[in-house]
Design a protein around this motif. Structure first.
Motif, PDB file in Angstrom:
ATOM      1  N   MET A   1       4.103  -0.048   5.242  1.00  0.00           N
ATOM      2  CA  MET A   1       2.985   0.801   5.671  1.00  0.00           C
ATOM      3  C   MET A   1       1.688   0.329   5.001  1.00  0.00           C
ATOM      4  N   ASN A   2       0.636   0.185   5.791  1.00  0.00           N
ATOM      5  CA  ASN A   2      -0.612  -0.324   5.208  1.00  0.00           C
ATOM      6  C   ASN A   2      -1.809   0.548   5.611  1.00  0.00           C
ATOM      7  N   VAL A   3      -2.994   0.093   5.235  1.00  0.00           N
ATOM      8  CA  VAL A   3      -4.208   0.882   5.487  1.00  0.00           C
ATOM      9  C   VAL A   3      -4.437   1.075   6.990  1.00  0.00           C
ATOM     10  N   ALA A   4      -4.146   0.036   7.777  1.00  0.00           N
ATOM     11  CA  ALA A   4      -4.332   0.149   9.229  1.00  0.00           C
ATOM     12  C   ALA A   4      -3.489   1.299   9.789  1.00  0.00           C
ATOM     13  N   THR A   5      -2.238   1.459   9.298  1.00  0.00           N
ATOM     14  CA  THR A   5      -1.352   2.544   9.755  1.00  0.00           C
ATOM     15  C   THR A   5      -1.954   3.904   9.391  1.00  0.00           C
ATOM     16  N   ILE A   6      -2.487   3.997   8.178  1.00  0.00           N
ATOM     17  CA  ILE A   6      -3.078   5.267   7.723  1.00  0.00           C
ATOM     18  C   ILE A   6      -4.281   5.623   8.598  1.00  0.00           C
TER      19      ILE A   6
ATOM     20  N   ASP B   1      -4.077  -4.050   3.318  1.00  0.00           N
ATOM     21  CA  ASP B   1      -3.541  -3.629   2.013  1.00  0.00           C
ATOM     22  C   ASP B   1      -2.400  -2.625   2.193  1.00  0.00           C
ATOM     23  N   SER B   2      -1.390  -2.753   1.328  1.00  0.00           N
ATOM     24  CA  SER B   2      -0.235  -1.844   1.418  1.00  0.00           C
ATOM     25  C   SER B   2      -0.521  -0.549   0.664  1.00  0.00           C
ATOM     26  N   VAL B   3       0.290   0.472   0.954  1.00  0.00           N
ATOM     27  CA  VAL B   3       0.158   1.761   0.261  1.00  0.00           C
ATOM     28  C   VAL B   3       0.357   1.565  -1.244  1.00  0.00           C
ATOM     29  N   ASP B   4       1.278   0.667  -1.625  1.00  0.00           N
ATOM     30  CA  ASP B   4       1.499   0.409  -3.055  1.00  0.00           C
ATOM     31  C   ASP B   4       0.254  -0.176  -3.710  1.00  0.00           C
ATOM     32  N   GLU B   5      -0.434  -1.070  -3.003  1.00  0.00           N
ATOM     33  CA  GLU B   5      -1.665  -1.660  -3.551  1.00  0.00           C
ATOM     34  C   GLU B   5      -2.755  -0.593  -3.725  1.00  0.00           C
ATOM     35  N   LEU B   6      -2.822   0.338  -2.771  1.00  0.00           N
ATOM     36  CA  LEU B   6      -3.804   1.430  -2.885  1.00  0.00           C
ATOM     37  C   LEU B   6      -3.501   2.281  -4.110  1.00  0.00           C
ATOM     38  N   MET B   7      -2.199   2.596  -4.297  1.00  0.00           N
ATOM     39  CA  MET B   7      -1.803   3.423  -5.446  1.00  0.00           C
ATOM     40  C   MET B   7      -2.157   2.722  -6.753  1.00  0.00           C
ATOM     41  N   ASP B   8      -1.930   1.408  -6.798  1.00  0.00           N
ATOM     42  CA  ASP B   8      -2.268   0.644  -8.013  1.00  0.00           C
ATOM     43  C   ASP B   8      -3.771   0.692  -8.277  1.00  0.00           C
ATOM     44  N   ALA B   9      -4.574   0.474  -7.222  1.00  0.00           N
ATOM     45  CA  ALA B   9      -6.040   0.448  -7.385  1.00  0.00           C
ATOM     46  C   ALA B   9      -6.547   1.812  -7.854  1.00  0.00           C
ATOM     47  N   MET B  10      -5.989   2.898  -7.289  1.00  0.00           N
ATOM     48  CA  MET B  10      -6.436   4.250  -7.667  1.00  0.00           C
ATOM     49  C   MET B  10      -6.014   4.585  -9.100  1.00  0.00           C
TER      50      MET B  10
ATOM     51  N   LYS C   1       0.588  11.474   1.325  1.00  0.00           N
ATOM     52  CA  LYS C   1       1.202  11.891   2.601  1.00  0.00           C
ATOM     53  C   LYS C   1       2.031  10.741   3.207  1.00  0.00           C
ATOM     54  N   HIS C   2       1.466   9.532   3.226  1.00  0.00           N
ATOM     55  CA  HIS C   2       2.175   8.410   3.833  1.00  0.00           C
ATOM     56  C   HIS C   2       3.317   7.915   2.965  1.00  0.00           C
ATOM     57  N   ARG C   3       3.173   8.028   1.656  1.00  0.00           N
ATOM     58  CA  ARG C   3       4.256   7.624   0.741  1.00  0.00           C
ATOM     59  C   ARG C   3       5.443   8.554   0.920  1.00  0.00           C
ATOM     60  N   ILE C   4       5.175   9.856   1.087  1.00  0.00           N
ATOM     61  CA  ILE C   4       6.265  10.821   1.288  1.00  0.00           C
ATOM     62  C   ILE C   4       6.957  10.531   2.619  1.00  0.00           C
TER      63      ILE C   4
END
Ligand code: AMP
Length: 142
Positions: free
Chosen positions: A1-6, A86-95, A122-125
């Motif tokens: 799952m990445n930013v485009a999906t969100i 960018d993946s959801v994991d990369e977003l979590m790391d950056a935040m 929401k997307h991680r869940i």
């Protein structure tokens, strides 16, 4: 799952403001839109981000007078952005690393959306639920 999906799920709308707007007007915009941050633009260029936390800090320092200050005096000018791949994991790391809850999406130099910590959670869940269901099916049919 990445930013485009969100962004496909939430849309690419971003609340933006001019750096000359006052903090009082920015606070009103945040409240009306039910959001926690706005992206500060000069023309089509991202020049900063202002979150509710910046407004709270400004008021703590200068009292109600601070609400008359322009956004440019209080915004964070070094904005960390993400891109569609960018993946959801990369977003979590950056935040986690930057200790902030918003990431504007910039693609080919253009603002393309914004992702908040709420979107990420929401997307991680949803991802975890899908993985659990796949495992359950695998075990049930194995
Ligand atoms: P937030 O947790 O998003 O409310 O923001 C906390 C602090 O980080 C505030 O000072 C914001 O201006 C700043 N901030 C928020 N998002 C970003 C970002 N993507 N890049 C750099 N600073 C940010």
């Amino acid at each position: 799952m990445n930013v485009a999906t969100i962004l496909k799920a939430k849309g690419s709308d971003v609340a933006t403001v001019n750096p000359a707007l006052t903090l009082a007007e920015a606070a009103r915009l945040l409240t009306e839109r039910g959001i926690g941050a706005v992206v500060v633009m000069e023309g089509r260029r991202v020049i900063g981000i202002l979150s509710e936390r910046d407004i709270v800090k400004a008021v703590a320092r200068g009292g109600a007078e601070a609400l008359k200050a322009p956004v440019r005096d209080v915004m964070t000018a070094r904005v960390v952005t993400c891109s569609l791949n960018d993946s959801v994991d990369e977003l979590m790391d950056a935040m986690t690393e930057g200790r902030f809850r918003h990431l504007p999406v910039v693609e080919d130099g253009e603002l393309a959306g914004i992702v908040s910590i709420g979107d990420v959670v929401k997307h991680r869940i949803a991802e975890t639920v899908m993985e659990t269901e796949a495992l359950r099916l695998y075990i049930a049919t194995g």
